[in-house]
Design a protein around this motif. Sequence first.
Motif, PDB file in Angstrom:
ATOM      1  N   PRO A   1       7.416  -5.849  -5.854  1.00 27.33           N
ATOM      2  CA  PRO A   1       8.459  -4.817  -5.752  1.00 27.33           C
ATOM      3  C   PRO A   1       8.047  -3.508  -6.428  1.00 27.33           C
ATOM      4  CG  PRO A   1       9.010  -6.381  -7.481  1.00 27.33           C
ATOM      5  CD  PRO A   1       7.771  -6.913  -6.796  1.00 27.33           C
ATOM      6  N   ASN A   2       8.437  -2.370  -5.825  1.00 22.52           N
ATOM      7  CA  ASN A   2       8.285  -1.102  -6.533  1.00 22.52           C
ATOM      8  C   ASN A   2       9.480  -0.931  -7.484  1.00 22.52           C
ATOM      9  OD1 ASN A   2      10.459  -0.185  -4.988  1.00 22.52           O
ATOM     10  ND2 ASN A   2       9.198   0.975  -3.562  1.00 22.52           N
ATOM     11  N   ARG A   3       9.547   0.186  -8.140  1.00 21.39           N
ATOM     12  CA  ARG A   3      10.595   0.389  -9.146  1.00 21.39           C
ATOM     13  C   ARG A   3      11.992   0.144  -8.560  1.00 21.39           C
ATOM     14  NH1 ARG A   3      11.830   6.237 -11.977  1.00 21.39           N
ATOM     15  NH2 ARG A   3      13.501   5.550 -13.380  1.00 21.39           N
TER      16      ARG A   3
ATOM     17  N   THR B   1      -0.649  -0.596   1.460  1.00 14.10           N
ATOM     18  CA  THR B   1      -2.097  -0.718   1.259  1.00 14.10           C
ATOM     19  C   THR B   1      -2.398  -1.696   0.130  1.00 14.10           C
ATOM     20  OG1 THR B   1      -2.422   1.516   2.092  1.00 14.10           O
ATOM     21  CG2 THR B   1      -4.193   0.598   0.727  1.00 14.10           C
ATOM     22  N   LEU B   2      -1.610  -1.615  -0.961  1.00 17.25           N
ATOM     23  CA  LEU B   2      -1.852  -2.534  -2.083  1.00 17.25           C
ATOM     24  C   LEU B   2      -1.661  -3.990  -1.645  1.00 17.25           C
ATOM     25  CD1 LEU B   2      -2.346  -2.642  -5.277  1.00 17.25           C
ATOM     26  CD2 LEU B   2       0.094  -3.156  -5.374  1.00 17.25           C
ATOM     27  N   SER B   3      -0.528  -4.290  -1.000  1.00 19.22           N
ATOM     28  CA  SER B   3      -0.274  -5.697  -0.637  1.00 19.22           C
ATOM     29  C   SER B   3      -1.266  -6.190   0.415  1.00 19.22           C
ATOM     30  CB  SER B   3       1.174  -5.896  -0.178  1.00 19.22           C
ATOM     31  OG  SER B   3       1.519  -4.975   0.829  1.00 19.22           O
TER      32      SER B   3
ATOM     33  N   VAL C   1       5.443  -5.865 -10.698  1.00 21.28           N
ATOM     34  CA  VAL C   1       6.338  -4.702 -10.600  1.00 21.28           C
ATOM     35  C   VAL C   1       5.457  -3.454 -10.590  1.00 21.28           C
ATOM     36  CG1 VAL C   1       8.183  -3.376 -11.718  1.00 21.28           C
ATOM     37  CG2 VAL C   1       8.264  -5.884 -11.721  1.00 21.28           C
ATOM     38  N   LYS C   2       5.542  -2.679  -9.495  1.00 18.30           N
ATOM     39  CA  LYS C   2       4.656  -1.508  -9.313  1.00 18.30           C
ATOM     40  C   LYS C   2       5.307  -0.252  -9.896  1.00 18.30           C
ATOM     41  CE  LYS C   2       4.984  -2.151  -4.921  1.00 18.30           C
ATOM     42  NZ  LYS C   2       4.896  -2.187  -3.445  1.00 18.30           N
ATOM     43  N   GLY C   3       4.442   0.581 -10.457  1.00 15.94           N
ATOM     44  CA  GLY C   3       4.967   1.756 -11.162  1.00 15.94           C
ATOM     45  C   GLY C   3       4.758   3.085 -10.467  1.00 15.94           C
ATOM     46  N   GLY C   4       4.510   3.077  -9.140  1.00 13.82           N
ATOM     47  CA  GLY C   4       4.311   4.346  -8.440  1.00 13.82           C
ATOM     48  C   GLY C   4       5.520   5.271  -8.528  1.00 13.82           C
TER      49      GLY C   4
ATOM     50  N   THR D   1      -4.597   1.986 -13.990  1.00 15.76           N
ATOM     51  CA  THR D   1      -5.748   2.741 -13.496  1.00 15.76           C
ATOM     52  C   THR D   1      -5.415   4.207 -13.734  1.00 15.76           C
ATOM     53  OG1 THR D   1      -4.810   2.871 -11.286  1.00 15.76           O
ATOM     54  CG2 THR D   1      -6.448   1.143 -11.648  1.00 15.76           C
ATOM     55  N   LYS D   2      -6.350   5.098 -13.407  1.00 14.09           N
ATOM     56  CA  LYS D   2      -6.038   6.512 -13.656  1.00 14.09           C
ATOM     57  C   LYS D   2      -4.933   6.973 -12.702  1.00 14.09           C
ATOM     58  CE  LYS D   2      -9.417   8.413 -10.521  1.00 14.09           C
ATOM     59  NZ  LYS D   2      -9.814   9.432  -9.783  1.00 14.09           N
ATOM     60  N   HIS D   3      -4.091   7.886 -13.206  1.00  8.62           N
ATOM     61  CA  HIS D   3      -3.053   8.466 -12.361  1.00  8.62           C
ATOM     62  C   HIS D   3      -3.700   9.504 -11.447  1.00  8.62           C
ATOM     63  CE1 HIS D   3       0.635  10.401 -11.131  1.00  8.62           C
ATOM     64  NE2 HIS D   3       0.099  11.558 -11.467  1.00  8.62           N
TER      65      HIS D   3
ATOM     66  N   GLY E   1       1.696   4.725 -11.760  1.00  8.39           N
ATOM     67  CA  GLY E   1       0.399   4.096 -11.519  1.00  8.39           C
ATOM     68  C   GLY E   1       0.157   2.904 -12.436  1.00  8.39           C
ATOM     69  N   VAL E   2       1.122   2.611 -13.319  1.00 10.89           N
ATOM     70  CA  VAL E   2       1.021   1.446 -14.209  1.00 10.89           C
ATOM     71  C   VAL E   2       1.856   0.312 -13.607  1.00 10.89           C
ATOM     72  CG1 VAL E   2       1.577   0.549 -16.511  1.00 10.89           C
ATOM     73  CG2 VAL E   2       0.670   2.875 -16.250  1.00 10.89           C
ATOM     74  N   ASP E   3       1.268  -0.859 -13.448  1.00 11.57           N
ATOM     75  CA  ASP E   3       1.974  -2.007 -12.881  1.00 11.57           C
ATOM     76  C   ASP E   3       2.084  -3.127 -13.921  1.00 11.57           C
ATOM     77  OD1 ASP E   3       1.720  -0.500 -10.554  1.00 11.57           O
ATOM     78  OD2 ASP E   3       0.098  -1.711  -9.737  1.00 11.57           O
TER      79      ASP E   3
ATOM     80  N   ALA F   1      -7.517  -4.793  -5.691  1.00 15.59           N
ATOM     81  CA  ALA F   1      -6.664  -4.071  -4.731  1.00 15.59           C
ATOM     82  C   ALA F   1      -6.135  -2.789  -5.370  1.00 15.59           C
ATOM     83  CB  ALA F   1      -5.511  -4.967  -4.287  1.00 15.59           C
ATOM     84  N   LYS F   2      -5.819  -2.863  -6.638  1.00 19.40           N
ATOM     85  CA  LYS F   2      -5.316  -1.676  -7.349  1.00 19.40           C
ATOM     86  C   LYS F   2      -6.399  -0.589  -7.405  1.00 19.40           C
ATOM     87  CE  LYS F   2      -2.666  -0.447 -11.420  1.00 19.40           C
ATOM     88  NZ  LYS F   2      -1.939   0.564 -10.629  1.00 19.40           N
ATOM     89  N   GLU F   3      -7.629  -1.014  -7.646  1.00 17.60           N
ATOM     90  CA  GLU F   3      -8.750  -0.045  -7.628  1.00 17.60           C
ATOM     91  C   GLU F   3      -8.881   0.582  -6.239  1.00 17.60           C
ATOM     92  OE1 GLU F   3     -10.506   1.073 -10.081  1.00 17.60           O
ATOM     93  OE2 GLU F   3      -9.638  -0.275 -11.560  1.00 17.60           O
ATOM     94  N   TYR F   4      -8.709  -0.253  -5.210  1.00 16.50           N
ATOM     95  CA  TYR F   4      -8.813   0.247  -3.817  1.00 16.50           C
ATOM     96  C   TYR F   4      -7.763   1.327  -3.575  1.00 16.50           C
ATOM     97  CZ  TYR F   4      -9.050   0.158   1.314  1.00 16.50           C
ATOM     98  OH  TYR F   4      -9.190   0.512   2.640  1.00 16.50           O
ATOM     99  N   VAL F   5      -6.513   1.065  -4.017  1.00 16.08           N
ATOM    100  CA  VAL F   5      -5.427   2.031  -3.810  1.00 16.08           C
ATOM    101  C   VAL F   5      -5.698   3.322  -4.586  1.00 16.08           C
ATOM    102  CG1 VAL F   5      -2.974   2.495  -4.239  1.00 16.08           C
ATOM    103  CG2 VAL F   5      -3.673   0.298  -3.297  1.00 16.08           C
ATOM    104  N   THR F   6      -6.192   3.187  -5.802  1.00 15.68           N
ATOM    105  CA  THR F   6      -6.479   4.382  -6.611  1.00 15.68           C
ATOM    106  C   THR F   6      -7.511   5.262  -5.912  1.00 15.68           C
ATOM    107  OG1 THR F   6      -6.055   3.092  -8.594  1.00 15.68           O
ATOM    108  CG2 THR F   6      -7.150   5.195  -8.920  1.00 15.68           C
TER     109      THR F   6
HETATM  110  N1  LIG Z   1      -0.071   8.747  -8.203  1.00 17.56           N
HETATM  111  C1  LIG Z   1      -0.572   7.530  -8.405  1.00 17.56           C
HETATM  112  N2  LIG Z   1      -1.721   7.351  -9.110  1.00 17.56           N
HETATM  113  C2  LIG Z   1      -2.249   6.109  -9.284  1.00 17.56           C
HETATM  114  N3  LIG Z   1      -1.683   4.998  -8.799  1.00 17.56           N
HETATM  115  C3  LIG Z   1      -0.527   5.116  -8.086  1.00 17.56           C
HETATM  116  C4  LIG Z   1       0.092   6.378  -7.855  1.00 17.56           C
HETATM  117  N4  LIG Z   1       1.206   6.171  -7.089  1.00 17.56           N
HETATM  118  C5  LIG Z   1       1.272   4.858  -6.866  1.00 17.56           C
HETATM  119  N5  LIG Z   1       0.249   4.199  -7.463  1.00 17.56           N
HETATM  120  C6  LIG Z   1      -0.049   2.760  -7.399  1.00 17.56           C
HETATM  121  O1  LIG Z   1       0.040   2.394  -6.026  1.00 17.56           O
HETATM  122  C7  LIG Z   1       0.511   1.047  -5.904  1.00 17.56           C
HETATM  123  C8  LIG Z   1       1.751   1.036  -5.029  1.00 17.56           C
HETATM  124  O2  LIG Z   1       2.863   1.341  -5.871  1.00 17.56           O
HETATM  125  P1  LIG Z   1       4.159   2.127  -5.423  1.00 17.56           P
HETATM  126  O3  LIG Z   1       3.786   3.488  -4.968  1.00 17.56           O
HETATM  127  O4  LIG Z   1       5.128   2.009  -6.552  1.00 17.56           O
HETATM  128  O5  LIG Z   1       4.633   1.254  -4.179  1.00 17.56           O
HETATM  129  P2  LIG Z   1       5.570   1.605  -2.928  1.00 17.56           P
HETATM  130  O6  LIG Z   1       4.710   2.363  -1.957  1.00 17.56           O
HETATM  131  O7  LIG Z   1       5.982   0.266  -2.460  1.00 17.56           O
HETATM  132  O8  LIG Z   1       6.705   2.443  -3.456  1.00 17.56           O
HETATM  133  C9  LIG Z   1       0.745   0.571  -7.342  1.00 17.56           C
HETATM  134  O9  LIG Z   1      -0.397  -0.112  -7.797  1.00 17.56           O
HETATM  135  C10 LIG Z   1       0.982   1.877  -8.108  1.00 17.56           C
HETATM  136  O10 LIG Z   1       0.714   1.760  -9.474  1.00 17.56           O
END
Ligand SMILES: Nc1ncnc2c1ncn2[C@@H]1O[C@H](COP(=O)(O)OP(=O)(O)O)[C@@H](O)[C@H]1O
Length: 273
Positions: free
Chosen positions: A144-146, A221-223, A181-184, A207-209, A192-194, A243-248
């Motif tokens: 889940p996201n926030r 993309t993450l899932s 729990v995703k922190g986007g 990972t880095k923001h 970016g903190v999960d 997967a988190k590295e891939y998204v970053t």
């Molecule tokens: N600006 C950002 N920088 C780094 N990581 C991010 C950023 N935005 C989202 N993420 C990461 O992307 C992944 C998807 O999270 P999130 O965006 O919360 O999901 P959703 O798309 O379901 O709302 C998570 O691992 C989150 O920490």
Amino acid sequence: MDTSISPTIPVALTIAGSDSGGGAGIQADLRTFAFHCVHGTSAITCVTAQNTLGVMGVEAIPPQAVVAQINAVCDDIGVQAAKTGMLLNKEIIAAVAELVEVLQIPNLVVDPVMVSRTGAQLLDDDAVKNLRNLLIPKAALVTPNRYEAQILSGFPINSLDDMRAASQIIHRNTGVKVVLVKGGGMQGSLCGVDVWFDGHHMETLTTKHVETKNTHGTGCTLSAAIAANLALGKDLITAVKQAKEYVTTALSYSLAIGKGQGPVGHFFPLLIK
Ligand SMILES: Nc1ncnc2c1ncn2[C@@H]1O[C@H](COP(=O)(O)OP(=O)(O)O)[C@@H](O)[C@H]1O
Ligand SMILES: Cc1ncc(COP(=O)(O)OP(=O)(O)O)c(N)n1
């Protein structure tokens, strides 16, 4: 000469909606599978008319047609992992949950998609109960996201401690093996903190923001990347971290297309020399 590379190619299944803009949903999932060298299969649950500005329309696929797609894939090809994304309504959720059980679909990642970043509702109000009671308990991981974590836990999330508390409540209430729990959607340095919670161990994944407005499709993309890594035989925590590295990286190469929030970019393996 037959140069086919079966039977060693891993196969993953996405059960999700179509995004006409190509940034999220089925399109993001299949692209992610492909960039992990995993053969992607799909069951489409709904068709959205969508672009970088928002969602203009949604049409549901009948539950029996979703079931037929999953059966067609599993009866013949077989899958090593699966993910669910936008399921739209309670009937589709119930049908998918039953089939996961009947077909013993392994390594299920449930992305409990409810609302897009642009604010569009992607799940009927009366469908949350089926998601919580029927599908999430069958998953290896729920992501889940926030916003979704707030709905699933009934707990407002404004801090890292709140994310941790919500992960524990969701774990307890659903019986799912692991909650991420995703922190986007969090503010400032928490974006970016999960938070990972498996019932014993809690870990904060950082990972880095990445500073960009083009974040469309991060959750899908993450899932999908987690499911691909599971299909490749990786253990769950490794699958999540990679997967988190891939998204970053995909965020770092996001696409400034359209007039709104562009999608994350998947072409970096081709761009990095
Ligand atoms: N600006 C950002 N920088 C780094 N990581 C991010 C950023 N935005 C989202 N993420 C990461 O992307 C992944 C998807 O999270 P999130 O965006 O919360 O999901 P959703 O798309 O379901 O709302 C998570 O691992 C989150 O920490
Ligand atoms: C068809 C479809 N499925 C899922 C989403 C939500 O995607 P997500 O990765 O959570 O990204 P945002 O929409 O939040 O940017 C979607 N929009 N469409």
